[in-house]
Design an enzyme around this catalytic site. Structure first.
Site, mmCIF file in Angstrom:
data_model
loop_
_atom_site.group_PDB
_atom_site.id
_atom_site.type_symbol
_atom_site.label_atom_id
_atom_site.label_comp_id
_atom_site.label_asym_id
_atom_site.label_seq_id
_atom_site.Cartn_x
_atom_site.Cartn_y
_atom_site.Cartn_z
ATOM 1 N N LYS A 190 15.316 -7.173 6.268
ATOM 2 C CA LYS A 190 15.966 -7.481 5.104
ATOM 3 C C LYS A 190 17.293 -7.145 5.204
ATOM 4 O O LYS A 190 18.037 -7.203 6.393
ATOM 5 C CB LYS A 190 15.301 -6.516 4.342
ATOM 6 C CG LYS A 190 13.818 -6.579 4.006
ATOM 7 C CD LYS A 190 13.058 -7.588 3.309
ATOM 8 C CE LYS A 190 11.577 -7.921 3.655
ATOM 9 N NZ LYS A 190 10.666 -7.016 2.943
HETATM 10 C C1 LIG Z 1 9.363 -6.939 2.791
HETATM 11 C C2 LIG Z 1 8.900 -7.384 1.374
HETATM 12 C C3 LIG Z 1 8.052 -6.139 0.578
HETATM 13 C C4 LIG Z 1 7.401 -4.841 1.511
HETATM 14 O O1 LIG Z 1 8.646 -4.238 1.828
HETATM 15 P P1 LIG Z 1 8.149 -3.057 3.098
HETATM 16 O O2 LIG Z 1 9.463 -2.153 3.118
HETATM 17 O O3 LIG Z 1 7.993 -3.886 4.266
HETATM 18 O O4 LIG Z 1 6.953 -2.395 2.693
HETATM 19 C C5 LIG Z 1 7.491 -6.501 -0.723
HETATM 20 N N1 LIG Z 1 7.964 -7.862 -1.185
HETATM 21 C C6 LIG Z 1 8.533 -8.740 -0.649
HETATM 22 C C7 LIG Z 1 8.691 -9.913 -1.224
HETATM 23 C C8 LIG Z 1 8.820 -8.456 0.741
HETATM 24 O O5 LIG Z 1 9.582 -9.322 1.468
#
Ligand SMILES: *Cc1c(COP(=O)(O)O)cnc(C)c1O
Length: 387
Positions: A190
């Site tokens: 991210k």
């Molecule tokens: C990565 C992601 C999540 C979940 O996040 P985590 O930290 O991996 O649990 C939720 N929604 C979207 C759209 C994502 O890309």
């Protein structure tokens, strides 16, 4: 051959020093780094509160839970997202439904939302919560979704896992102008990372304290929240059923340190996106449509293949790119087509724009440390793959 991954964290010596400092300190969890990270994200977003959570999925779970969602409630989201955006409602016993995407932006479509809400109101299946997902980092049409929320009385949680660093109508995503809460993810692919990590930002004092309470088992030491008298200074009460969804100080220190570079990460992602735009313009491909109201956080750069003109399948193009060392990916397999959702009654054909998008899409590498030459390497590989 060195493989260019689709996403990668950017860790500096300063990040490493920040983590080491916590390891030498008194607190590995429930210490001062948590508040520092919460303030860093909160100050950036311009919201009133930030509550750090163990990951983005848990942040979604607590946000839905804090709004009182339970059995019999409906929660709607986009079919083009990571499954967590939908799973969070099921954790609370609620039923999930989807609103098809806009074929240009691939964000939850406000026109389709309006049409579906009208039908749902007649059927008594109106949603309690709608979760727009800012796909690839570009904000959904939040002004319109917010207006529909006012009209039909649903609450809004923005899933901004892709969108930190982006703006909507010149304001930062995460400020909760159009929603009750915004959830963030700090997984390494991210925008910024804490290893694993998430956050809820909100302008609502009560929702912030509910999320904080649920993060720690529903246990409080605050006499104001207790039933009856405190037994003494050792006393705590579990006032509702919560979870252990805490982030460690190790993670928070990394996250806070990363926040100091968010501005430069976001700027570099925008530069890479413009280089890709130029490359895409010369190939039989399309990028996602841009909403002039939004500046994307550019978590991902997607292309859509023009399958009629290239006479190749998506799979052939994908495999050619992988063979050339380009770590492409596909985001996302529509959630409603997952076997675990098919069991709930969802079938192919229900959300045709999402399904069409899935047939044509490929995710190109995108991360701040990518060099201009890497983008050129992707362009050449794409050219060869579609030829
Ligand atoms: C990565 C992601 C999540 C979940 O996040 P985590 O930290 O991996 O649990 C939720 N929604 C979207 C759209 C994502 O890309």
């Amino acid at each position: 051959m060195n493989v260019l991954p689709y996403g990668r964290q950017s860790i500096s010596e300063q990040d490493i020093a920040a983590v080491v400092e916590v390891l030498r300190s008194d607190f590995l969890t429930q210490g001062p780094a948590i508040g520092r990270f919460e303030s860093a994200v909160n100050d950036w977003c311009g919201s009133r509160h930030g509550v750090a959570i163990s990951n983005g999925t848990a942040a979604l779970h607590l946000a839905v839970k804090a709004l009182g969602v339970g059995h019999g409630d409906w929660v709607w989201t986009s079919p083009i997202t990571f499954t967590a955006s939908a799973n969070c409602a099921r954790y609370c016993g609620a039923r999930v439904d989807f609103v098809d995407v806009d074929p240009g932006t691939v964000n939850l479509c406000p026109d389709r939302l309006a049409a579906k809400l009208e039908i749902a109101e007649k059927n008594g299946t109106s949603p309690k919560v709608v979760i727009p997902v800012h796909f690839a980092g570009q904000s959904c049409a939040m002004d319109r979704i917010h207006a529909l929320g006012q009209k039909y009385g649903f609450r809004i949680i923005e899933d901004a896992a892709h969108a930190l660093g982006g703006t909507y109508l010149n304001e930062r995503v995460g400020n909760c102008r159009w929603s009750d809460m915004v959830t963030h993810s700090f997984h390494p692919v991210k925008i910024i990372t804490s290893g694993e990590g998430g956050m809820v930002t909100t302008n609502d004092d009560e929702l912030a304290s509910r999320v904080a309470l649920l993060r720690t088992h529903g246990i409080t030491r605050d006499p104001a929240l207790m039933e009856g008298e405190s037994h003494g200074p050792w006393y705590y009460q579990q006032v509702e059923l919560g979870y252990n969804y805490r982030m460690t100080d190790i993670q928070a220190a990394l996250g806070a340190s990363q926040m100091t570079r968010l501005e430069s990460f976001a700027a570099r992602r925008r530069e890479i996106a413009s280089l890709y735009d130029a490359a895409v313009a010369s190939l039989p491909l399309h990028a996602l449509a841009r909403d002039p109201k939004a500046v994307s956080g550019w978590h991902l750069y997607m292309i859509r293949l023009d399958l009629k003109t290239i006479r190749k399948t998506r799979r052939e193009v994908f495999e050619s790119l992988r063979a050339q060392g380009i770590g492409v990916n596909v985001h996302y397999i529509p959630v409603h087509l997952q076997p675990d959702y098919a069991r709930l009654g969802f079938t192919a054909g229900m959300f045709p724009e999402a399904e069409q998008y899935y047939e044509e899409c490929i995710t190109l590498p995108m991360f701040p440390a990518m060099a201009d030459e890497d983008v050129e390497r992707v362009r050449r590989a794409l050219q060869a793959a579609v030829d």
